[in-house]
Design a protein around this motif. Structure first.
Motif, short mmCIF file in Angstrom:
data_model
loop_
_atom_site.label_atom_id
_atom_site.label_comp_id
_atom_site.label_asym_id
_atom_site.label_seq_id
_atom_site.Cartn_x
_atom_site.Cartn_y
_atom_site.Cartn_z
N GLN A 164 0.85 -1.19 0.00
CA GLN A 164 0.00 0.00 0.00
C GLN A 164 0.88 1.23 0.00
OE1 GLN A 164 -2.35 -0.97 3.61
NE2 GLN A 164 -4.11 -0.64 2.26
N ILE A 165 0.37 2.30 -0.62
CA ILE A 165 1.10 3.56 -0.67
C ILE A 165 0.08 4.69 -0.54
CG2 ILE A 165 0.99 3.78 -3.19
CD1 ILE A 165 3.99 4.69 -3.02
N GLY A 166 0.50 5.80 0.04
CA GLY A 166 -0.44 6.91 0.17
C GLY A 166 0.09 8.02 1.03
N LEU A 224 -4.27 5.27 2.51
CA LEU A 224 -3.44 4.33 1.75
C LEU A 224 -4.25 3.68 0.65
CD1 LEU A 224 -1.52 2.63 4.69
CD2 LEU A 224 -0.68 4.41 3.16
N VAL A 225 -3.59 3.42 -0.48
CA VAL A 225 -4.25 2.74 -1.59
C VAL A 225 -3.42 1.53 -2.01
CG1 VAL A 225 -5.33 4.86 -2.43
CG2 VAL A 225 -3.14 4.14 -3.37
N ASP A 226 -4.03 0.66 -2.77
CA ASP A 226 -3.36 -0.54 -3.29
C ASP A 226 -2.32 -0.11 -4.33
OD1 ASP A 226 -2.61 -2.97 -4.38
OD2 ASP A 226 -4.65 -3.57 -4.96
N ALA A 227 -1.05 -0.41 -4.06
CA ALA A 227 0.03 -0.01 -4.97
C ALA A 227 0.11 -0.89 -6.20
CB ALA A 227 1.36 -0.01 -4.23
N LYS A 228 -0.84 -1.79 -6.37
CA LYS A 228 -0.90 -2.64 -7.55
C LYS A 228 -2.08 -2.24 -8.45
CE LYS A 228 1.22 -6.50 -5.12
NZ LYS A 228 1.14 -7.91 -4.74
N LEU A 278 4.65 4.15 2.72
CA LEU A 278 4.71 2.87 2.04
C LEU A 278 4.60 1.76 3.08
CD1 LEU A 278 5.27 1.42 -0.69
CD2 LEU A 278 7.71 1.64 -0.17
N VAL A 279 3.58 0.91 2.93
CA VAL A 279 3.36 -0.20 3.85
C VAL A 279 3.39 -1.49 3.05
CG1 VAL A 279 1.79 -1.24 5.53
CG2 VAL A 279 1.97 1.25 5.37
N ILE A 280 4.29 -2.39 3.44
CA ILE A 280 4.45 -3.66 2.72
C ILE A 280 4.40 -4.79 3.73
CG2 ILE A 280 5.88 -4.98 1.11
CD1 ILE A 280 7.38 -2.33 0.49
#
Length: 89
Positions: free
Chosen positions: A34-36, A41-45, A63-65
Motif C-alpha cells: 500500500q502507498i499513500g 493508503l491505496v493498493d500499490a498494484k 509505504l506499507v508492505i
C-alpha cells in the motif's frame, strides 16, 4: 511488516507513466503493498488508485508492505523512486 516513507523526486511526480512503472514492480511480488499520504493508503498494484493520489514532485508518501517478499519489494520500489522512474529530465 514494513512501514516507511518514500519521497517523490522525479519532475512530473507519480503521473501515468511513472505509475505504470511502479505497477510493473509491485505486481511482481506476493506481498500486500500500500502507498499513500498519511492514513489514506491505496493498493500499490492498482493504476487508478495510484493516479488518484495526485502525488507531485516533493510529496512524501507512506509505504506499507506486508508479506513473504516484503524486503525485496521495498528494495525495488526504493530503487525505482531513486532512479526517478528512469525518465529523462
Amino acid at each position: 511488516m514494513i512501514d516507511t516513507t518514500i519521497d517523490v523526486i522525479n519532475k512530473l511526480g507519480l503521473h501515468a507513466r511513472a505509475s505504470g512503472k511502479l505497477i510493473e514492480v509491485t505486481t511482481k511480488f506476493r506481498s500486500f503493498i500500500q502507498i499513500g499520504k498519511g492514513d489514506k493508503l491505496v493498493d500499490a498494484k492498482n493504476i487508478m488508485s495510484l493516479l488518484m493520489l495526485g502525488a507531485g514532485k516533493g510529496t512524501t508518501l507512506r509505504l506499507v508492505i506486508e508479506g513473504v517478499d516484503e524486503e525485496k519489494a521495498l528494495e525495488e520500489i526504493q530503487s525505482l523512486f531513486a532512479a526517478k522512474f528512469y525518465e529523462a529530465e
